[in-house]
Design a protein around this motif. Structure first.
Motif, mmCIF file in Angstrom:
data_model
loop_
_atom_site.group_PDB
_atom_site.id
_atom_site.type_symbol
_atom_site.label_atom_id
_atom_site.label_comp_id
_atom_site.label_asym_id
_atom_site.label_seq_id
_atom_site.Cartn_x
_atom_site.Cartn_y
_atom_site.Cartn_z
ATOM 1 N N ARG A 175 -37.908 3.484 -23.370
ATOM 2 C CA ARG A 175 -37.258 4.730 -24.023
ATOM 3 C C ARG A 175 -37.122 5.384 -22.581
ATOM 4 O O ARG A 175 -36.545 6.467 -22.621
ATOM 5 C CB ARG A 175 -38.468 5.256 -24.652
ATOM 6 C CG ARG A 175 -38.302 5.026 -26.026
ATOM 7 C CD ARG A 175 -39.116 5.847 -27.156
ATOM 8 N NE ARG A 175 -40.375 6.114 -26.963
ATOM 9 C CZ ARG A 175 -41.467 5.356 -27.140
ATOM 10 N NH1 ARG A 175 -41.056 4.242 -28.305
ATOM 11 N NH2 ARG A 175 -42.925 5.396 -26.930
ATOM 12 N N ASP A 176 -37.644 4.902 -21.214
ATOM 13 C CA ASP A 176 -37.499 5.594 -20.106
ATOM 14 C C ASP A 176 -36.090 5.094 -19.700
ATOM 15 O O ASP A 176 -35.424 4.412 -20.171
ATOM 16 C CB ASP A 176 -38.583 5.069 -19.092
ATOM 17 C CG ASP A 176 -39.976 5.629 -19.475
ATOM 18 O OD1 ASP A 176 -40.018 6.458 -20.261
ATOM 19 O OD2 ASP A 176 -40.775 5.009 -18.788
ATOM 20 N N GLU A 177 -35.539 5.962 -18.503
ATOM 21 C CA GLU A 177 -34.539 5.400 -17.745
ATOM 22 C C GLU A 177 -35.068 4.819 -16.505
ATOM 23 O O GLU A 177 -35.842 5.331 -15.691
ATOM 24 C CB GLU A 177 -33.575 6.635 -17.353
ATOM 25 C CG GLU A 177 -33.146 7.402 -18.604
ATOM 26 C CD GLU A 177 -31.840 6.469 -19.207
ATOM 27 O OE1 GLU A 177 -31.347 5.383 -18.232
ATOM 28 O OE2 GLU A 177 -31.425 6.605 -20.045
ATOM 29 N N PRO A 178 -34.377 3.842 -16.032
ATOM 30 C CA PRO A 178 -33.452 2.978 -16.518
ATOM 31 C C PRO A 178 -34.101 2.182 -17.699
ATOM 32 O O PRO A 178 -35.054 1.470 -17.697
ATOM 33 C CB PRO A 178 -32.993 1.879 -15.584
ATOM 34 C CG PRO A 178 -34.120 1.749 -14.668
ATOM 35 C CD PRO A 178 -34.948 3.105 -14.521
ATOM 36 N N SER A 179 -33.166 2.111 -18.718
ATOM 37 C CA SER A 179 -33.672 1.041 -19.876
ATOM 38 C C SER A 179 -32.988 -0.030 -19.982
ATOM 39 O O SER A 179 -33.163 -0.906 -20.972
ATOM 40 C CB SER A 179 -33.237 1.858 -21.064
ATOM 41 O OG SER A 179 -31.970 2.243 -21.161
ATOM 42 N N THR A 182 -28.281 -3.182 -14.446
ATOM 43 C CA THR A 182 -26.747 -2.750 -14.103
ATOM 44 C C THR A 182 -26.566 -3.677 -13.130
ATOM 45 O O THR A 182 -27.220 -4.269 -12.279
ATOM 46 C CB THR A 182 -26.744 -1.351 -13.685
ATOM 47 O OG1 THR A 182 -27.493 -0.930 -12.651
ATOM 48 C CG2 THR A 182 -27.135 -0.282 -14.745
#
Length: 290
Positions: A175-179, A182
């Protein structure tokens, strides 16, 4: 699903049966030449009627997915990466039979720092290779829902209080960023020492098992390899490897990748190995995500 709520394990490939299925589906005329390696799922060595050697596996995903994998590997081979050619895709009642060329070299028998450093170095050659393949998917980390046959949440939920706490932490990371990862690098989702081939000098001659090919961050493979190194070299200090991870990955990205590998290895050990293996993976995994 077992009576204890833990999902069933993945059935290992029966090489002769898989060869028979592929021959019936395609008329390829393959001959079974033995089981390939000691992998968790397994593969078979085969020979074509003209004597060429190949490796037969059961591929995950749709025929279109596997054709795309074959095309991507063709493209990256032109960049000099030692990856196999897909020579046949055969649709079977329970999956896809994939015959790949048998590359030169053998799985490494000696796992040491030199091999790990060679594997780390070769990931730099994955940089940017997926930029021209926009349809290549970004791999899911599966932190909020189960993956397709691996990274199953149900096994951790059913096993014991400790695995339930770890699963809760995996969900928090998800649920955090980054999830998600990239980037435009080529990603090998199972980059470990059992998926490379080496010659007599230890030089890497092949990188195999590209079922989990994707677009994103090549450095994910370093975390996969660190987990593998823990299993292969349990009594060797690998501080240098940990320091490398901390130097090339931000804390949030390292936590994300670590949570995925925690989920993957703890789930797999619950369903396929002994309780001692699950305890060992929990101890290693908790060092970073708890």
């Amino acid at each position: 699903m077992g009576g204890d709520g833990i999902p069933a394990g993945v059935v290992k490939v029966d090489g002769q049966r898989l060869v028979d299925q592929v021959n019936r589906a395609s008329g390829a005329g393959l001959t079974f030449a033995g089981s390939a390696g000691n992998g968790e799922v397994g593969a078979a060595y085969v020979r074509w009627p003209d004597g060429r050697a190949g490796v037969l596996t059961r591929g995950d995903g749709s025929p279109d997915d596997l054709r795309r994998t074959a095309e991507v590997l063709d493209a990256v081979r032109r960049h000099g990466l030692p990856v196999p050619r897909y020579e046949l895709l055969a649709e079977l009642p329970d999956g896809i039979g994939v015959v790949q060329e048998r590359m030169t070299g053998q799985p490494p028998t000696r796992i040491d720092r030199a091999l790990l450093e060679s594997m780390i170095a070769i990931t730099d050659r994955f940089a940017g290779l997926a930029a021209k393949v926009p349809e290549l998917p970004v791999p899911s980390m599966h932190l909020l829902q189960s993956g397709p046959g691996f990274c199953l949440h149900e096994s951790l939920r059913a096993y014991d209080d400790r695995t339930r706490r770890v699963l809760d932490r995996v969900h928090e990371v998800g649920r955090d960023e980054p999830s998600t990862m990239t980037g435009d690098d080529l990603v090998h989702l199972d980059f470990h020492t059992g998926n490379v081939l080496v010659d007599d000098t230890g030089r890497i001659t092949g990188i195999v098992d590209w079922d989990g090919i994707g677009r994103g961050d090549r450095r994910f493979g370093l975390v996969t390899l660190r987990f593998d190194a823990h299993a292969r070299l349990p009594d060797v200090r690998l501080d240098w490897f940990d320091e490398l991870l901390e130097s090339v990955l931000s804390p949030g990205v390292l936590r994300l990748y670590w949570a995925h590998m925690t989920l993957r290895m703890v789930d797999w050990s619950i369903r396929h190995h002994a309780p001692a293996d699950t305890t060992r993976w929990l101890g290693f995994a908790e060092s970073r995500i708890i």
